[in-house]
Design a protein around this motif. Sequence first.
Motif, PDB file in Angstrom:
ATOM      1  N   ALA A  53       0.994  -1.641  -0.275  1.00  0.00           N
ATOM      2  CA  ALA A  53      -0.162   0.432  -0.341  1.00  0.00           C
ATOM      3  C   ALA A  53       0.839   0.969   0.041  1.00  0.00           C
ATOM      4  O   ALA A  53       0.493   2.483  -1.373  1.00  0.00           O
ATOM      5  N   ALA A  54       1.699   0.894   1.051  1.00  0.00           N
ATOM      6  CA  ALA A  54       2.971   2.554   0.669  1.00  0.00           C
ATOM      7  C   ALA A  54       3.772   2.844  -0.415  1.00  0.00           C
ATOM      8  O   ALA A  54       3.561   3.796  -1.050  1.00  0.00           O
ATOM      9  N   MET A  55       3.844   1.720  -0.934  1.00  0.00           N
ATOM     10  CA  MET A  55       4.780   2.158  -2.600  1.00  0.00           C
ATOM     11  C   MET A  55       3.613   2.589  -3.677  1.00  0.00           C
ATOM     12  O   MET A  55       4.136   2.840  -4.286  1.00  0.00           O
ATOM     13  N   SER A  56       2.562   1.738  -3.436  1.00  0.00           N
ATOM     14  CA  SER A  56       1.869   2.449  -4.315  1.00  0.00           C
ATOM     15  C   SER A  56       1.120   3.818  -4.365  1.00  0.00           C
ATOM     16  O   SER A  56       0.989   4.054  -5.494  1.00  0.00           O
ATOM     17  N   THR A  57       0.969   4.387  -2.744  1.00  0.00           N
ATOM     18  CA  THR A  57       1.398   5.882  -2.638  1.00  0.00           C
ATOM     19  C   THR A  57       1.467   5.920  -3.436  1.00  0.00           C
ATOM     20  O   THR A  57       1.525   7.156  -3.986  1.00  0.00           O
ATOM     21  N   LEU A  58       2.734   6.180  -3.110  1.00  0.00           N
ATOM     22  CA  LEU A  58       4.254   6.838  -3.016  1.00  0.00           C
ATOM     23  C   LEU A  58       4.201   7.017  -5.460  1.00  0.00           C
ATOM     24  O   LEU A  58       4.292   7.984  -5.105  1.00  0.00           O
ATOM     25  N   VAL A  59       3.954   6.104  -6.020  1.00  0.00           N
ATOM     26  CA  VAL A  59       4.283   5.854  -7.282  1.00  0.00           C
ATOM     27  C   VAL A  59       3.251   6.939  -7.927  1.00  0.00           C
ATOM     28  O   VAL A  59       3.113   7.582  -8.583  1.00  0.00           O
ATOM     29  N   LEU A  60       1.641   6.723  -6.712  1.00  0.00           N
ATOM     30  CA  LEU A  60       0.646   7.298  -7.445  1.00  0.00           C
ATOM     31  C   LEU A  60       1.428   9.374  -7.361  1.00  0.00           C
ATOM     32  O   LEU A  60       0.973  10.625  -8.017  1.00  0.00           O
ATOM     33  N   VAL A  61       1.744   9.551  -5.877  1.00  0.00           N
ATOM     34  CA  VAL A  61       2.162  11.090  -6.202  1.00  0.00           C
ATOM     35  C   VAL A  61       2.875  11.333  -6.779  1.00  0.00           C
ATOM     36  O   VAL A  61       2.551  12.060  -7.189  1.00  0.00           O
ATOM     37  N   VAL A  62       4.490  11.348  -6.559  1.00  0.00           N
ATOM     38  CA  VAL A  62       5.290  11.090  -7.681  1.00  0.00           C
ATOM     39  C   VAL A  62       4.780  11.410  -9.057  1.00  0.00           C
ATOM     40  O   VAL A  62       4.799  12.082  -9.752  1.00  0.00           O
ATOM     41  N   ALA A  63       3.542  10.043  -9.942  1.00  0.00           N
ATOM     42  CA  ALA A  63       3.266  10.445 -11.538  1.00  0.00           C
ATOM     43  C   ALA A  63       1.886  11.839 -11.094  1.00  0.00           C
ATOM     44  O   ALA A  63       2.284  12.234 -11.741  1.00  0.00           O
ATOM     45  N   THR A  64       1.031  12.333 -10.332  1.00  0.00           N
ATOM     46  CA  THR A  64       0.626  13.372  -9.911  1.00  0.00           C
ATOM     47  C   THR A  64       1.467  14.068 -10.559  1.00  0.00           C
ATOM     48  O   THR A  64       1.546  15.241 -10.980  1.00  0.00           O
ATOM     49  N   ALA A  65       2.494  14.876  -9.101  1.00  0.00           N
ATOM     50  CA  ALA A  65       3.585  15.400  -9.358  1.00  0.00           C
ATOM     51  C   ALA A  65       4.100  15.881 -10.856  1.00  0.00           C
ATOM     52  O   ALA A  65       3.824  17.376 -11.275  1.00  0.00           O
ATOM     53  N   LEU A  66       4.581  14.864 -11.603  1.00  0.00           N
ATOM     54  CA  LEU A  66       5.086  15.187 -12.675  1.00  0.00           C
ATOM     55  C   LEU A  66       4.216  15.887 -13.650  1.00  0.00           C
ATOM     56  O   LEU A  66       4.419  16.538 -14.656  1.00  0.00           O
ATOM     57  N   LEU A  67       2.725  15.285 -14.111  1.00  0.00           N
ATOM     58  CA  LEU A  67       1.454  15.905 -14.895  1.00  0.00           C
ATOM     59  C   LEU A  67       1.476  16.787 -14.769  1.00  0.00           C
ATOM     60  O   LEU A  67       0.942  17.708 -15.407  1.00  0.00           O
ATOM     61  N   VAL A  68       0.532  17.564 -12.787  1.00  0.00           N
ATOM     62  CA  VAL A  68       0.405  18.361 -12.831  1.00  0.00           C
ATOM     63  C   VAL A  68       1.271  19.868 -13.398  1.00  0.00           C
ATOM     64  O   VAL A  68       1.208  20.328 -13.743  1.00  0.00           O
ATOM     65  N   ARG A  69       2.480  19.462 -12.547  1.00  0.00           N
ATOM     66  CA  ARG A  69       3.659  20.373 -12.829  1.00  0.00           C
ATOM     67  C   ARG A  69       4.280  20.168 -14.431  1.00  0.00           C
ATOM     68  O   ARG A  69       4.154  21.319 -15.824  1.00  0.00           O
ATOM     69  N   ARG A  70       4.693  19.371 -15.352  1.00  0.00           N
ATOM     70  CA  ARG A  70       4.127  19.326 -16.899  1.00  0.00           C
ATOM     71  C   ARG A  70       2.683  19.752 -18.090  1.00  0.00           C
ATOM     72  O   ARG A  70       2.353  20.561 -18.551  1.00  0.00           O
ATOM     73  N   HIS A  71       1.491  19.614 -17.428  1.00  0.00           N
ATOM     74  CA  HIS A  71      -0.193  19.597 -17.789  1.00  0.00           C
ATOM     75  C   HIS A  71      -0.397  21.500 -17.271  1.00  0.00           C
ATOM     76  O   HIS A  71      -1.666  21.523 -17.572  1.00  0.00           O
ATOM     77  N   GLY A  72      -0.513  21.094 -16.159  1.00  0.00           N
ATOM     78  CA  GLY A  72      -0.853  22.287 -15.546  1.00  0.00           C
ATOM     79  C   GLY A  72      -2.367  21.397 -14.651  1.00  0.00           C
ATOM     80  O   GLY A  72      -2.880  20.589 -15.243  1.00  0.00           O
TER      81      GLY A  72
END
Length: 455
Positions: free
Chosen positions: A191-210
């Motif tokens: 559960a902890a690692m799945s949450t970490l991947v989701l947070v990192v991916a979301t941050a990357l996309l928000v920075r790129r596309h808003g």
Amino acid sequence: MLKGLTGRKAAAKGGSFARHGVTTVLVTAATMGLGLLTGILVARTIGPEGRGALTAVLTTIQMLGWLFGMGCGKAVTYALSRDHSAGGRLLSTWTLILLPLAALAIGTGYLLLPLLLAAQPVETLVLARLYLPMIAMALLAELMLGLILGDQDFRSFNALNFIQPAGVATLYGVLWATGHFTVEAAVIVQAAMSTLVLVVATALLVRRHGIGRPDPALGRRTLWYALRTHGDVVGGVITQRLDLLIIPAFLPAAQVGLYALATSLSWLIVSLSSALATVVMPAATRRGQSGRTLVLNSLQVTFAIGGLLGGGLFVFADIAIGLVYGPSFADSALPLRLLLPGAVLYAAASILLNGLYAENRPFTATTANLLGMLVTLGGLLLFLRSGGILAAAIVSTVAYTLVFATAATLYRRATGLPWRVFLPDPAMLAALPRRLIALAKPSPATAAPAGPAGK
């Protein structure tokens, strides 16, 4: 002059895809190695019963996530591959679509778990219910990774797919070294690692596309594509994982553990030899009709890799399982051998199904996995109780074979290509090792990324 420039551009695109494809295969191989390591830790620490309980919890929640995901990953990958400006709107629109679906999936899971885990101890049922909220994480992660693929950002995609198993392996090792490895601790780590991947991916996309304004028109268009792919997703999930979902309701945990080991080893073939399928769909979509050559070349490479790995596992199954997992897992060898031929064919089918997605034929792709689903469901209901894990392995291989034959027929019909182009080129296969080594080396002319997405 123009023709020469066009040829050089096509060659550069082909070389770029080949490098990304090789990288994806290598990352998948490393991920498989980590999976083997964690599998050994689980087998040696908590044995067949503990492995069976862990498999029952993780597989049940994973399947519910896939079933309620509505094909969003494929839909946003296709849409963003066609229109790179839609990233922010896709992110916000599909988040709003997925949140109520996640709530529905969690409620459905709570009601179904007693039936799905009928043969398991009460402690396993309680743990599975505690893990249910991870369905929401799984749905959102599918969205984020689909958008990253639509960006053609294969570097980030591969990195995110590596982070989770690497973190799991590391934390499993810490738990084992400190004597705290239990089924409950393993579930918390996942559960902890799945949450970490989701947070990192979301941050990357928000920075790129808003975060764009939700777009109902875009939502309707992509939802229609998603609904046409969802049958393929559901059929594929059932074909791939229905055996592991049904077995805990009929067989004791030890048998679940033995079969889980056989399926995980056979699935190494699918994971590695079909790794190219991950990048085939967005790359072929962007190339249009020239993407068909990319699909067929990827198919032949997949057959080569799958045949080599499957043959090795078939020959050395008894020795490998005994040495690595211990004598208590010896009965996993025969189910593994029965699963391997189908696994190779299913890996090849995944290339062709992604080729159909690139042709904007998602509903056509659905047909192959729906047929496999029907064979899997009917075969397990008829033969599982009397035939046990051997019957489950045979049914799965028959279903995988049917999926490949149907996918090949449908892709040929969709593209109008002759059957001869599906056959492997001996010269290409003989040169494959040398080409893979060459492509894995960075080229001065093409090593720099071609834009912010790392295309």
